[in-house]
Design an enzyme around this catalytic site. Structure first.
Site: not given
Ligand code: ING
Ligand code: ZN
Length: 306
Positions: A73, A143, A270, A247, A125, A70, A195-196
């Site tokens: 971050e 994703r 994170e 989530y 992002r 991302h 990540h952060s």
């Molecule tokens: N958080 C992650 C994101 O991609 C995550 C959290 C990681 C969710 C792995 C599901 C699986 O949304 C950030 N800050 O990007």
């Molecule tokens: Zn991230």
């Protein structure tokens, strides 16, 4: 591209500076460091994995780390760079981490996005590739991985931050990491993606609230890593599966590494939980990375001993 005089952790580096540093390390420490381009990004930047190995036959257990999937971050590439710095330039003090374990580290998984965030839009992002909607470029790299892709916590709409892409692995950066991981999956025992922000240590799954059968191992190891972070002056991490602790979101790299590549120990870190959010001031890089390196040590020791 300019070579930093000496690496420091009171500033965020540009992509070219990071790669120059890696090249400098490869030249200076040929017995410990090799670089491998795992392919080019969408805009043609080389994606460089640094392999840190003190020898052996290439069959040692290994740890795979990436940062910067991302763009905004920034602390994630900085932390990956600090791990590299400690393992290589401070190897005398850290040789226990490299004498039986190899490390493959990709500090910036989304270099195009990172540079875009550095130069044009701080809060970017996604990747920067074209989508079916002109004016809405970019896919959420986390994703885009092909395991239960787009089932939950992702968007079909290109203008959204969590757009999953038109198909799984539409993004060359995700494909390059996938191919590297699959080519080395026998060796890689643990995967860490940086990540952060928020201060979480997450393990699979992100696609379901169900837990993997070995969740207890994942939880305990993360608890040890969190304790090391606390002992270094940091806050405890919130630990759990992505779905349960944060989530639900499918298509993350950690789910893919465990679910398809078979890397049983797979985590998303994170980093930082300050009120600065993504925009962690450069003055706070040093304490963030030095504390988290103590957690990385715990992961390294575990792989060595198991
Ligand atoms: N958080 C992650 C994101 O991609 C995550 C959290 C990681 C969710 C792995 C599901 C699986 O949304 C950030 N800050 O990007
Ligand atoms: Zn991230």
């Amino acid at each position: 591209s300019k070579v930093p005089r000496a690496i420091s952790f009171d500033q965020y580096y540009r992509y070219d500076e990071i790669n120059s540093y890696l090249e400098e390390l490869a030249a200076k420490y040929p017995n410990l460091v090799t670089l491998e381009s795992i392919g080019k990004s969408y805009e043609g930047r080389d994606m460089v994995v640094i392999k840190i190995s003190s020898g052996g036959s290439g069959t040692r257990p290994a740890i795979l780390i990436d940062g910067g999937i991302h763009a905004r971050e920034w602390i994630a590439p900085a932390t990956a760079l600090y791990v590299i710095y400690q393992l290589v330039e401070n190897n005398a003090a850290n040789s226990a981490l490299t004498d039986a374990v190899d490390w493959h580290i990709l500090p910036v998984l989304n270099p195009d996005g990172y540079e875009y965030s550095r130069t044009a839009d701080r809060m970017w992002r996604k990747t920067v590739s074209v989508t079916p909607i002109s004016g809405c470029p970019g896919i959420d790299g986390n994703r885009n991985f092909g395991f239960h892709w787009n089932e939950v916590g992702a968007s079909d709409y290109p203008c959204y931050e969590d757009y999953a892409g038109e198909v799984a692995f539409s993004e060359i950066e995700a494909r390059n990491l996938r191919d590297f991981a699959l080519a080395n999956k026998e060796q890689i025992k643990l995967y860490l993606t940086f990540h952060s922000y928020g201060g979480y240590l997450l393990y699979p799954w992100g696609y379901t609230s169900e837990l993997p059968p070995d969740w207890h191992t994942l939880q305990e190891l993360a608890a040890d890593a969190s304790l090391a972070h606390v002992n270094a002056g940091g806050d405890p991490f919130i630990i759990g599966s992505s779905t349960n602790a944060l989530y639900a979101a499918a298509g993350g790299s950690d789910d893919y590494m465990k679910g398809v590549a078979g890397i049983e120990l797979s985590y998303t870190a994170e980093l930082t939980n300050t009120y600065y959010g993504f925009q962690l001031p450069a003055e706070l890089i040093n304490e963030t990375v030095t504390r988290f390196f103590e957690s990385v040590r715990v992961f390294g020791r575990y792989v060595k001993e198991n």
